[in-house]
Design a protein around this motif. Structure first.
Motif, mmCIF file in Angstrom:
data_model
loop_
_atom_site.group_PDB
_atom_site.id
_atom_site.type_symbol
_atom_site.label_atom_id
_atom_site.label_comp_id
_atom_site.label_asym_id
_atom_site.label_seq_id
_atom_site.Cartn_x
_atom_site.Cartn_y
_atom_site.Cartn_z
ATOM 1 N N LEU A 140 11.451 38.556 74.564
ATOM 2 C CA LEU A 140 11.664 38.516 76.006
ATOM 3 C C LEU A 140 13.020 39.109 76.369
ATOM 4 N N VAL A 142 16.070 39.162 79.053
ATOM 5 C CA VAL A 142 16.633 38.183 79.988
ATOM 6 C C VAL A 142 17.595 38.880 80.940
ATOM 7 N N LEU A 152 19.396 30.609 76.684
ATOM 8 C CA LEU A 152 19.849 31.423 75.564
ATOM 9 C C LEU A 152 20.194 30.606 74.336
ATOM 10 N N LEU A 159 15.027 36.239 72.293
ATOM 11 C CA LEU A 159 15.583 36.444 73.632
ATOM 12 C C LEU A 159 16.710 37.465 73.574
ATOM 13 N N CYS A 161 19.443 39.505 75.965
ATOM 14 C CA CYS A 161 20.061 39.606 77.286
ATOM 15 C C CYS A 161 20.304 41.084 77.618
#
Length: 426
Positions: A140, A142, A152, A159, A161
């Motif tokens: 994913l 973010v 996070l 995840l 960012c």
């Protein structure tokens, strides 16, 4: 950013969708699990002549396989569902169910084919799990805006960012953003719209955090998938019927065990074998819960258990708590309709009144029947009542929000694991 740029979702290519999708698993898996054992027993062209014994066997194998596939896929949605640990129990239960139906209906079937199908199912689902494990882990992106700090820190999902308004050629399963953040700029909103137009799902941060942690924050009540705060009335009725039938079937089987436990308690320490305590129940109606006594009757303490080292716990009590045998008398609570096998654990009246004053929405956990085991117990363990109450409530609210057969099946498997291993039992 180039307006003509197109993003590509992970697993969106035709061959990926084919190999990882359920139609492939269903069709090819059925050929392997049902077809191979039938071919080995009856040879090529076995489908051209199907007497009752063959038809019953193939139908039983097919139904068991479809049930396993559907159950594992549904359980995979929930956090903490380590599917590899539940493959063997799910396969075994499915085949036991079809054998039970064949036995009670007195239908003929071929044991060799059914047994071979059982072994092929185990091999197929374990192989599918280990081959697909790398590709099943969600990836994913973010959006670095709003309340994403807690997200996070979660494990179990890849995840990443984002540093800029671009996916940099990486294919993601979805994009996560705090859609209610006041500082979500028009540029980020345009980026999220572009992701949606390219069939990349955009999730609100709270939705993903709940799906990873298995908890629902108790700052406000959250509706379930039907858009309501009330759990499904249909499933509540179905679950009550299953609870009653299961309790009536288990009671005569477990009666010798209960008699042995009661005798051991009486021989170990003076006092009654049963512990009876008022608890807060379904819809806020008090009831008396039954348990085997695991503590000395002449020692005082706080209103909750202080862990495994609590000096009030007897020798026999320590053993029966570890194996969850102290919960067996609650079969009578299940028969009376005061409890379910699975649901939020009922709290004592004293603690319930305390939490009602200090914990927001505490009474909402009484919208379903309390249970002998629950989502909080299999995920959090049997921690000290007061110290872990906020976290426990978050698990309870998640259970209520996702109140379903599949979550109950997952909890049942995790509870059996706890009983066998003793992990988490307090």
């Amino acid at each position: 950013m180039n307006d003509d740029m197109r993003y590509e979702r992970r697993h969106s290519r035709w061959y990926e969708a084919l190999l990882l999708g359920w139609p492939f698993q269903l069709t090819v898996g059925a050929l392997v699990v049902v077809g191979l054992p039938a071919w080995e027993r009856w040879g090529w062209g076995f489908w051209e002549y199907l007497p009752a014994v063959r038809g019953n066997t193939l139908l039983a194998c097919g139904l068991a396989f479809v049930g396993i596939l559907f159950t594992l896929r549904r359980m995979h949605r929930f956090p903490g569902a380590r599917i590899s640990a539940f493959i063997a129990p799910t396969v075994s239960v499915s085949y036991l169910l079809v054998v039970a139906v064949l036995f009670f209906t007195r239908e003929e079937y071929t044991r060799q084919v059914l047994g071979g199908s059982y072994l092929m199912s185990l091999a197929w689902f374990y192989l599918a799990f280990f081959l697909g494990r790398r590709y099943r882990r969600m990836k994913l992106a973010v959006v670095p805006v709003g309340r994403i700090d807690n997200l996070l820190t979660e494990d179990g999902v890849d995840l990443r960012c984002l540093k800029k308004l671009d996916l940099d050629g990486v294919r993601y399963d979805g994009v996560v953003a705090d859609l209610r953040a006041e500082d979500l700029s028009p540029e980020w909103e345009k980026f999220l719209a572009r992701c949606t137009l390219n069939h990349i799902p955009v999730y609100h941060v709270r939705q993903i955090q709940e799906s990873i942690s298995g908890r629902v924050e108790i700052e406000h009540l959250t509706e379930n998938e039907y858009g309501s705060l009330l759990p499904s009335f249909f499933y509540q009725g179905f679950k009550r019927c299953v609870d009653l039938v299961a309790a009536l079937l288990l009671l005569p089987l477990l009666a010798p065990v209960m008699l042995a436990v009661a005798t051991a308690i009486r021989l170990d320490t003076p006092g009654p074998a049963l512990f009876v305590q008022p608890r807060m129940g379904f819809r806020g109606v008090p009831f008396r819960v039954y348990k085997f006594r695991s503590m000395y009757i002449d020692q005082k303490g706080s209103g909750f258990t202080e862990g495994d080292d609590d000096p009030r716990i007897t020798r026999v009590g320590r053993f029966i708590r570890k194996c969850r045998l102290d919960e067996l008398p609650q079969l009578f609570n299940v028969i009376k309709g005061e409890m379910s096998f699975i649901g939020p654990r009922p709290e004592s009246m004293e603690l319930s009144e305390w939490y009602e004053r200090d914990v927001p929405f505490f009474s909402y956990r009484h919208v379903v029947r309390p249970g002998i085991s629950g989502w909080a117990q299999v995920e959090q363990g049997y921690a000290a009542e007061v110290e872990g109450m906020t976290t426990k409530l978050q698990y309870d609210f998640y259970y209520i929000k996702h109140f379903s057969l599949w979550l109950d099946v997952l909890i049942a498997f995790k509870t059996l694991k706890t009983i066998v291993t003793g992990d988490g039992a307090r």
